[in-house]
Design an enzyme around this catalytic site. Structure first.
Site, PDB file in Angstrom:
ATOM      1  N   ASP A   1       0.799  -1.220   0.000  1.00 44.78           N
ATOM      2  CA  ASP A   1       0.000   0.000   0.000  1.00 44.78           C
ATOM      3  C   ASP A   1       0.835   1.274   0.000  1.00 44.78           C
ATOM      4  O   ASP A   1       0.499   2.239  -0.668  1.00 44.78           O
ATOM      5  CB  ASP A   1      -0.948  -0.016   1.208  1.00 44.78           C
TER       6      ASP A   1
ATOM      7  N   LEU B   1      -4.351   7.790   0.773  1.00 49.22           N
ATOM      8  CA  LEU B   1      -3.263   7.169   0.010  1.00 49.22           C
ATOM      9  C   LEU B   1      -2.875   5.799   0.564  1.00 49.22           C
ATOM     10  O   LEU B   1      -2.201   5.027  -0.096  1.00 49.22           O
ATOM     11  CB  LEU B   1      -2.022   8.080   0.000  1.00 49.22           C
TER      12      LEU B   1
ATOM     13  N   GLY C   1       0.125  15.277  10.106  1.00 52.90           N
ATOM     14  CA  GLY C   1       0.157  15.514   8.666  1.00 52.90           C
ATOM     15  C   GLY C   1       0.843  16.829   8.352  1.00 52.90           C
ATOM     16  O   GLY C   1       1.736  17.261   9.070  1.00 52.90           O
ATOM     17  N   SER C   2       0.394  17.469   7.279  1.00 52.97           N
ATOM     18  CA  SER C   2       1.101  18.651   6.795  1.00 52.97           C
ATOM     19  C   SER C   2       0.722  19.893   7.582  1.00 52.97           C
ATOM     20  O   SER C   2      -0.340  19.988   8.172  1.00 52.97           O
ATOM     21  CB  SER C   2       0.783  18.876   5.316  1.00 52.97           C
TER      22      SER C   2
ATOM     23  N   THR D   1      -2.567  21.680   6.288  1.00 52.74           N
ATOM     24  CA  THR D   1      -3.798  21.039   6.758  1.00 52.74           C
ATOM     25  C   THR D   1      -3.966  21.269   8.258  1.00 52.74           C
ATOM     26  O   THR D   1      -5.071  21.541   8.726  1.00 52.74           O
ATOM     27  CB  THR D   1      -3.780  19.530   6.428  1.00 52.74           C
ATOM     28  N   GLY D   2      -2.881  21.180   9.007  1.00 51.29           N
ATOM     29  CA  GLY D   2      -2.944  21.388  10.454  1.00 51.29           C
ATOM     30  C   GLY D   2      -3.495  22.759  10.804  1.00 51.29           C
ATOM     31  O   GLY D   2      -4.326  22.917  11.705  1.00 51.29           O
ATOM     32  N   SER D   3      -3.039  23.751  10.060  1.00 52.13           N
ATOM     33  CA  SER D   3      -3.480  25.113  10.292  1.00 52.13           C
ATOM     34  C   SER D   3      -4.987  25.251   9.978  1.00 52.13           C
ATOM     35  O   SER D   3      -5.731  25.890  10.727  1.00 52.13           O
ATOM     36  CB  SER D   3      -2.605  26.018   9.421  1.00 52.13           C
TER      37      SER D   3
ATOM     38  N   GLU E   1       0.664  17.312  14.971  1.00 52.86           N
ATOM     39  CA  GLU E   1       2.062  16.948  14.697  1.00 52.86           C
ATOM     40  C   GLU E   1       2.277  17.177  13.212  1.00 52.86           C
ATOM     41  O   GLU E   1       1.720  16.474  12.381  1.00 52.86           O
ATOM     42  CB  GLU E   1       2.302  15.489  15.109  1.00 52.86           C
TER      43      GLU E   1
ATOM     44  N   GLU F   1      10.106  21.173   3.944  1.00 51.71           N
ATOM     45  CA  GLU F   1      10.101  19.716   4.097  1.00 51.71           C
ATOM     46  C   GLU F   1       9.881  19.041   2.740  1.00 51.71           C
ATOM     47  O   GLU F   1       8.900  19.315   2.062  1.00 51.71           O
ATOM     48  CB  GLU F   1       8.987  19.325   5.070  1.00 51.71           C
TER      49      GLU F   1
END
Length: 501
Positions: free
Chosen positions: A97, A187, A236-237, A240-242, A258, A391
Site C-alpha cells: 500500500d 493514500l 500531517g502537513s 492542513t494542520g493550520s 504533529e 520539508e
C-alpha cells in the site's frame, strides 16, 4: 521474492459493523494492485459520530467510558495479540500500500502490537491514579482529582506509517475510555481497515472505534467541524494542520497537531566516521525519506566535511533500491505519483537555485516503473534556498559545513520547524549543551530516529503542539476534574445566622 497477497475488499467500519458508504463512493488504490477503497462523505461521518456518542453513553457509560481501565485493557491486549498473529499478512499489505521496504513494515507491525500492549498497561494503571489527593493549606477541606475520557475524538492520520500512526492515537484514546472515529489517509488506508476487522473479531463494543476512509475535504473536514466531536488529533502537513485548528476554533474544540519538520543533524569532528555516516543516512533515507522527523539537514564540521561526504556517497551507493517486497530492500518507491513529482521538483529547484547534486537526484536506472527516487545528497547550499527551508518528504539530504559549535546551533535552529534534532559527537558534555540549545521536541544523541512507545513525541514552533506516546499520550485523551469537599462539622460562618438575631 515475497508473495504479494490480495488486498481484502472492505467497507467503512461504523458501530461495530461493515457498511457501504451512503453515497457509495470509492477511491482507487494505486500500486501495485487495482482494488479500490471505500470513500466516506459527511453523511458517513454523521453515522460514525452518532455511533461513537452512543458507545460512550450506553448503559450509563458502564460499557466503556466509565468502565475500569482494567476492563478496557483486556480489549487492547486482545487487539495486540490478533495483530501479532496476522503480522506477516499486515506487513505485506502495508508494503504493497505505501511502498516501504517489507522489513520496515514488519518492524512497524511489531511496534503496533507493542503500543497496544503498552497502553493496556497504562489503562490498568489509570484505576490506581483516580482520586489522586491534592494537598491543601486548609484542614477543613480535602481535594482529589479524577481523570475522565475527553469524549468522542476524531483521529486523522498520515500515510507514511499507516497502521502505526493510527495506533499512536487509537491505543491511548481507547485506553482513556474515549470513543473514536479514525480517518486514515486516502493514500494508504488498507491496514487501518484491517484494524477494524481485528476490533470486530475481538468483540470491541460497537461504536468505540469507527473507521471512515476518504478524502480530507469530504471525510476529514466534516469530522473536524462536527459539534459532537470533542477533540481532534492530527498528524500531517502544516497547511492542513493550520486549517484544522481554524475549523475547530469556533467550537473551542481542542486539537493536538504533529506537523512535520526540517530537522537538523550536527556531526562534530571527533566522530567515528562510519558510525556517524550510517546514522546520518538512516535518519534521512529510512521509510523512503518519508518521515516527519527526518534529519534532512546535515551540519558537518568543516575539518571532516570532505572526507565525511566521500564516505557517505560510498555507503549510499550500497543501499539496495528495489521492489519493497524483495529481500534486503532498503529503499522502496515514494507513496504516489504526486509525491514522486513533488520530490523531483524540489531537486530541480535546488539545481536552478545553484546547489550541487552530489549523488542521486533521479530515478534509479535499473527500475523502469514505480515511483522510485534515488537517495539524494545536495551540497553548496545557501540557507535561503527552498531545499534548506522546506520539508521534502522524500530521500533528499542537504549538507552545510560549519566551523564552531555556536554556528552549528544557530544554523540548526534557523527554521520555522521544531520536531527533531540530532547531535553526533564523542564529547558527551558537548552533546548535553547542544541538546539543551536545540529548539525541538525530540533530541537524539549519537543516533537518529529511534522511537519508543514509552517516550514523549511531538514538536514546537510550526511542527505543532501536544505530545503523543508515553503517559503524555494518555493525558491527551483525558479531562482533569477537581473534586473538593468541605469536611468540618463546624458551620462555614461567613454570614450572620438568622437564628442568632
Amino acid at each position: 521474492m515475497a508473495m504479494a497477497i490480495p488486498i481484502p475488499s472492505r467497507q467503512l467500519f461504523i458501530n461495530g459493523e461493515w457498511r457501504e458508504p451512503v453515497l457509495k463512493k470509492r477511491i482507487p488504490i494505486v500500486n501495485p494492485t487495482t482494488e479500490e477503497i471505500v470513500a466516506a462523505t459527511a453523511e458517513d461521518v454523521e453515522l460514525a459520530v452518532d455511533a461513537a456518542r452512543q458507545a460512550l453513553s450506553r448503559n450509563k457509560g458502564k460499557d466503556w467510558s466509565s468502565a475500569s481501565g482494567a476492563f478496557r485493557a483486556k480489549y487492547l491486549r486482545a487487539i495486540a495479540a490478533k495483530i501479532t498473529e496476522r503480522k506477516s499478512e499486515l506487513a505485506n499489505l502495508e508494503t504493497i500500500d505505501c511502498g516501504k521496504p517489507l522489513e520496515e513494515a514488519v518492524w512497524d507491525i511489531d511496534d503496533v502490537a507493542g503500543c497496544f500492549e503498552y497502553y493496556a498497561d497504562l489503562a490498568e494503571g489509570l484505576d490506581a491514579k483516580q482520586k489522586a489527593p491534592v494537598s491543601l493549606p486548609l484542614e477543613n477541606f480535602k481535594s482529589y482529582v479524577l481523570k475522565e475520557p475527553i469524549g468522542v475524538v476524531g483521529l486523522i492520520t498520515p500515510w507514511n506509517y499507516p497502521l502505526l500512526m493510527a495506533t499512536w492515537k487509537v491505543a491511548p484514546a481507547l485506553a482513556a475510555g474515549c470513543a473514536a472515529i479514525l480517518k486514515p489517509s486516502e493514500l494508504a488506508s488498507v491496514t487501518c481497515l484491517e484494524l477494524a476487522e481485528v476490533c470486530r473479531e475481538v468483540g470491541l463494543p460497537p461504536g468505540v472505534l469507527n473507521i471512515v476512509t476518504g478524502l480530507g475535504p469530504e471525510a476529514g473536514a466534516p469530522l473536524v467541524s462536527h459539534p459532537h466531536v470533542d477533540k481532534i488529533a492530527f498528524t500531517g502537513s502544516n497547511a492542513t494542520g493550520s486549517r484544522i485548528m481554524a475549523a475547530a476554533a469556533p467550537m473551542v474544540k481542542p486539537v493536538s497537531l504533529e506537523l512535520g519538520g526540517k530537522s537538523p543533524i550536527i556531526v562534530f569532528e571527533d566522530v567515528d566516521l562510519d558510525k556517524a555516516v550510517e546514522w546520518t543516512i538512516f535518519g534521512c533515507f529510512w521509510t523512503n525519506g518519508q518521515i516527519c522527523s527526518a534529519t534532512s539537514r546535515l551540519l558537518v564540521h568543516e575539518s571532516i566535511a570532505a572526507e565525511f561526504l566521500e564516505r557517505m556517497v560510498k555507503w549510499i551507493k550500497n543501499i539496495k533500491i528495489s521492489d519493497p517486497l524483495e529481500e534486503g530492500c532498503r529503499l522502496g518507491p515514494v507513496v504516489s505519483r504526486g509525491q514522486y513529482e513533488k520530490v523531483l521538483k524540489f531537486i530541480s529547484n535546488a539545481k536552478s537555485e545553484g546547489a550541487t547534486i552530489l549523488c542521486g537526484g533521479a530515478r534509479p536506472e535499473h527500475l523502469k516503473k514505480g515511483f522510485f527516487v534515488e537517495p539524494t545528497v545536495i551540497t553548496d547550499i545557501a540557507t535561503s534556498m527552498q531545499i534548506w527551508r522546506e520539508e521534502v518528504f522524500g530521500p533528499v539530504l542537504c549538507v552545510k559545513a560549519f566551523s564552531t559549535e555556536d554556528e552549528a546551533i544557530e544554523l540548526a535552529n534557523d527554521t520555522r520547524y521544531g520536531l527533531g534534532a540530532a547531535v553526533i559527537s564523542k564529547d558527551l558534555e558537548r552533546c548535553d549543551r547542544v541538546s539543551k540549545a536545540f529548539q525541538a521536541g525530540i533530541v537524539w544523541i549519537n543516533c537518529s530516529q529511534p522511537c519508543f512507545s514509552q517516550a514523549p513525541w511531538g514538536g514546537k514552533k510550526h511542527s505543532g503542539f501536544g505530545r503523543e506516546l508515553g503517559e503524555w499520550g494518555l493525558d491527551n485523551y483525558l479531562s482533569v476534574k477537581q473534586v473538593t469537599q468541605y469536611v468540618s462539622d463546624e458551620p462555614w460562618g461567613w454570614y450572620k445566622s438568622p437564628s442568632k438575631l
